[in-house]
Write an enzyme that holds these catalytic residues in place. Structure first.
Site, mmCIF file in Angstrom:
data_model
loop_
_atom_site.group_PDB
_atom_site.id
_atom_site.type_symbol
_atom_site.label_atom_id
_atom_site.label_comp_id
_atom_site.label_asym_id
_atom_site.label_seq_id
_atom_site.Cartn_x
_atom_site.Cartn_y
_atom_site.Cartn_z
ATOM 1 C CD GLU A 124 -19.781 7.089 3.576
ATOM 2 O OE1 GLU A 124 -19.672 6.357 4.569
ATOM 3 O OE2 GLU A 124 -20.710 6.995 2.760
ATOM 4 C CG ASP B 204 -2.201 0.808 0.978
ATOM 5 O OD1 ASP B 204 -2.219 1.609 0.029
ATOM 6 O OD2 ASP B 204 -3.159 0.624 1.736
#
Length: 889
Positions: A632, A277
């Site tokens: 979000e 990541d």
């Protein structure tokens, strides 16, 4: 400028590479040996090309932006490609529903088709990159960092919208469907390599993800967090996997021997490559303090099996990222063999996708750029959006009558940005809002929109057609300037005085496709006018640019610095007059996180008065409410009531939306609540007071049209919730507690507002004649479950057949668990026998110590339209198993 070898035709490029490798031990000698399969050929070619590289060249290939090696005929490559629910690149692509919406379809073949379509568009973007020479930029590679198959264990997680929900079984099956759709029928010759993420035990909070140490029980690891990854690797044969940011039981995920060696390579037989990541390798030293310095951190990752490091500094064209690897090599923390092992995996992948020539079996022609956004792709986006819609309540108000007076209220009634969700291209296909969809589908009805007040959900891109060039033509004048020199730091770049290209753009968007003379680092300046379509009160803002918007020399909007990725848009309230021209002067630089754009929202100065007047003579009120991916999402600098850092702190709708719903209800008119959101919200009020509830998620570019077709009955809804909708976060354990006890329908013992798997239709279904047939007379080897499903209602419709299993209730057993599903279409009155097959893994459970087994004892299954006791039609059956079966990890 692009390197000279980009001018070579494919055959010449292939010979360039083959001749460069052709000496003892490389391609020439390999071809004299017995014929190898494509995977073996690719591995041999990769080993040969790596052997030709210098140490410096090897090190430069280890981060996501891999530079060209002209002397070996190797073009640049950027491993960073995103296509979670649509390809993201230099031009407009097809935008499908957010994965949580795709999960709501409970339709694995559909997800497979969606992924296959995205794969086509990814390959077309690669073709575009080759044509222009821009192969070092994000979105040009033949791999993709998708799907996200983490378990959405807690509704507060902002990135849960990217997943297939809370259930490991559903996630596993949809994850495999996405992987196989993306990669194509032959995993040894993948069309685009899929990268399931984030491996593993990763689901928030966003604010602590870079340093969190997650403790997980052996039971929860095997029962919840690993099944979808195992399926993606073992069944889907994904060619790559992405390791996560967090630590698991003390070890960084990107340095975890239990994950990357014991499970991934040993137990599951993974032979592909691992990518980190973005900045997860940096975190090993900087945040986890697991390694003492950056050189030691890259050594930890490389030794553990991370082959490619995503580093966000590549977004700003930073240099010198290989110095950490060179230092690790000099200090003896890593060896040349470690470099070669990683690079062999990476280059094998490039040969197998056809990015590098050399495999005879990889002769498929390039996908043309014209394959992006075709009518067929747009039709699939509409179909996916329709299937994702979940009707949760209906008192008969729906479907809407053709001639009804329909008033759309709420901040999302005319919104378009909300449709796209996160991890989507700003240049997706033309989005259709709720109000526009209703007007398109109900031409005989009176459809009106009541503007909302200023809201935290505001912000849509100003559409094309509202700009004029300085000389009055449609669009904006854009001038492109290439960077001078190699410096890449913000504020230190120097650009040429003369533009390398001038063109008219339809909007405040940089289009560099088809312009190979533009470098990877450039500046673009826009000039022209913004023309207001209607007089009224607006909120205006910009992203990714600096400059001004003014009227008669008076600035009405000023941006003094570039906004960054995920930074909230700063909106200013202004009054605009129809037809007035507002002078526009903005500029931006490439390699910025935020895409350039002019953002707006039409609002009501007095929202209460506008609402009262607007709904006075309505037959029905459609309230478009919910959240957005600007609230979000992934690690965002947002801290307002209900939201922090990308996560939610409450399940409530924003306060202004709740107040609006109360006022609408007080009018006595029926209120249809349309929810647009990426996570579970509290629908208690709507359940108790609304006439109907429709959950739409972030439905993609065709979302408004799909909703209109469902609301009017042109399409019969059949979506199901892939999440439990709770009433309050007080009903849940702490967000950072990764134990599954008390979470999701499998272990939650309270009463939800709406349960996992729930969804209604305009027709009715009945189930009968359940039959359980053990395989070879021994249920421990698997079972076949059959039942008749009949459409007993007046309309054709789809039904989602769900099989839930209750295993013997020993320690470690879930309350019940989904173990089969199939979406079927039945005409009114039609009946069909549906058969679902469960193998031993489907029948198994996990002991507290983490052992997966088929247990002896009594089993109860339920087959129907939802969970047993949900109020939806089901039938049940029972069977017994008399011995234990141990299953591999």
């Amino acid at each position: 400028m692009r390197p000279a070898f980009f001018a070579l035709p494919p055959r010449a490029l292939a010979w360039s590479l083959v001749l460069a490798l052709a000496w003892p031990g490389t391609v020439a000698s390999v071809q004299a040996k017995p014929v190898l399969n494509p995977r073996e050929q690719a591995d041999q070619l990769a080993t040969a090309v790596v052997a030709r590289m210098t140490t410096d060249e090897k090190i430069a290939q280890l981060v996501n932006v891999a530079p060209a090696i002209p002397r070996l005929g190797i073009p640049a490559y950027n491993w960073w490609t995103e296509s979670l629910h649509g390809a993201i690149g230099a031009i407009a692509t097809t935008n499908f529903p957010e994965p949580i919406g795709l999960a709501a379809t409970f339709d694995a073949p559909l997800v497979h088709d969606v992924a296959g379509t995205i794969s086509i568009e990814n390959r077309a973007l690669h073709t575009l990159g080759r044509q222009t020479g821009h192969l070092g930029v994000i979105g040009t590679g033949l791999d993709t960092w998708s799907p996200n198959i983490n378990i959405f264990r807690d509704p507060r997680w902002g990135r849960g919208q990217e997943t297939y929900g809370e259930d490991p079984f559903l996630t596993a099956h949809l994850g495999v469907a996405f992987v196989t759709g993306m990669q194509g029928p032959d995993p040894d010759l993948p069309l685009v390599i899929a990268t399931p993420k984030h491996f593993a035990v990763h689901s928030g909070p966003e604010s602590t993800r870079h340093g969190a140490n997650v403790f997980v029980t052996p039971h929860d690891l095997e029962d919840t967090y690993l099944p979808a990854f195992r399926a993606a690797i073992v069944e889907g044969r994904a060619g790559s996997i992405m390791c996560a940011y967090n630590r698991i039981d003390g070890q960084p995920a990107c340095g975890s021997e239990p994950l990357l060696t014991d499970h991934l390579r040993n137990a599951w037989g993974f032979t592909g490559y691992v990518v980190s990541d973005c900045d997860a390798v940096v975190d090993i030293a900087d945040h986890h303090k697991y390694a003492p310095d950056p050189a030691a951190a890259v050594a930890v990752a490389l030794k553990a099996g991370v082959d490619n490091e995503c580093n966000t500094q590549t977004m700003s064209a930073a240099t010198g990222l290989g110095a950490r690897y060179a230092e690790a090599l000099q200090r003896g923390l890593i060896t040349t063999n470690d470099l070669d092992r990683a690079l062999a995996r990476l280059f094998s992948a490039r040969f197998r996708t056809g990015d590098l020539p050399g495999l005879a079996e990889r002769r498929d022609p390039p996908v043309p750029v014209s394959a992006i956004g075709t009518p067929e792709h747009q039709a699939l986006a509409l179909r996916a959006a329709i299937e994702s819609v979940v009707m949760l309540k209906n008192d008969g108000t729906l479907p809407l009558r053709p001639g009804a007076k329909v008033v759309v209220i709420g901040p999302l009634g005319d919104a378009t940005r909300v449709l796209r969700g996160n991890y989507s291209s700003a240049q997706s296909g033309k989005p259709v809002s709720v109000i526009d969809g209703l007007r398109q589908v109900m031409p005989a009805a009176q459809i009106s929109l009541v503007p909302f007040g200023a809201s935290i959900t505001d912000g849509d891109l100003v559409p094309d057609g509202l700009f004029q060039t300085p000389d009055g033509k449609p669009g904006l004048q854009a001038a492109y300037f290439n960077a001078v020199g190699t410096t890449a730091a913000f504020g230190q770049r120097t650009f040429a005085a003369t533009p390398v290209a001038r063109r008219i753009e339809p909007n405040l968007i940089a289009h560099t496709e088809g312009l190979p003379q533009i470098g990877d680092i450039y500046k673009v300046q826009w000039s022209g006018y913004f023309v207001a379509p209607e007089s009224g009160t607006y909120r205006l803002g910009v992203t990714g640019v600096k400059g001004t918007l003014d009227h008669d020399g008076t600035p009405i909007l000023v941006a003094k610095q570039y906004s960054q990725w995920s930074e909230p848009v700063k909106l200013s309230q202004v009054t605009l007059r129809k037809g007035e021209r507002y002078a526009l002067h903005f500029e931006s630089e490439s390699k910025l996180a935020a895409a350039p754009g002019l953002i707006w929202k039409r609002i009501a100065p007095d929202a209460d008065a506008a609402l009262a007047a607007g709904i006075a003579d309505a037959d029905v009120i459609v309230a478009a409410v919910g959240l957005t991916s600007d609230l979000e999402g992934e690690e965002m600098p947002v801290k307002i009531d209900g939201f922090t850092g990308g996560d939610k702190t409450s399940l409530d709708l924003p306060a202004d939306q709740r107040a609006m719903l109360e006022r609408a209800r007080a009018s006595g008119k029926p209120v249809v609540v349309v929810a647009l959101n990426g996570s579970a919200i509290d629908l208690t009020w709507a359940r108790d007071h609304a006439a109907a509830i429709v959950e739409a998620w972030y439905p993609g570019q065709a979302g408004g049209l799909a909703l209109a077709k469902v609301l009017t009955g042109q399409e019969n809804p059949a979506g199901r919730l892939p999440l439990t909708f709770y009433r309050d976060i007080a009903d849940l354990p702490a967000f950072d507690d990764y134990r599954m006890q008390g979470r999701t329908y499998r272990y939650f013992t309270g009463k939800p507002v709406y349960g996992f798997g729930y969804g209604l239709s305009y027709t009715h279904f009945a189930y009968g004649n359940p039959v359980v047939s053990p395989v070879d007379g021994d249920a421990a080897k698997g079972i076949r479950v059959s039942a008749e499903v009949r459409n007993t209602g007046p309309r054709d419709g789809n039904e989602v057949v769900q099989l839930y299993l209750r295993v013997p209730q020993k320690p470690g057993a879930p309350r019940l668990a989904l173990r089969g599903f199939q979406r079927i279409a039945l005409k009114a009155g039609e009946a069909r026998t549906v058969t679902l097959r469960l193998d031993p893994r489907d029948l198994s459970a996990v002991t507290p110590g983490g052992a997966r087994q088929v247990w002896p004892g009594h089993y109860v299954l339920s087959l129907g339209g939802g969970q047993p006791d949900s109020g939806l039609p089901t039938v049940s059956a029972q069977f017994d198993i008399d011995h234990t079966v141990d299953l591999p990890r």
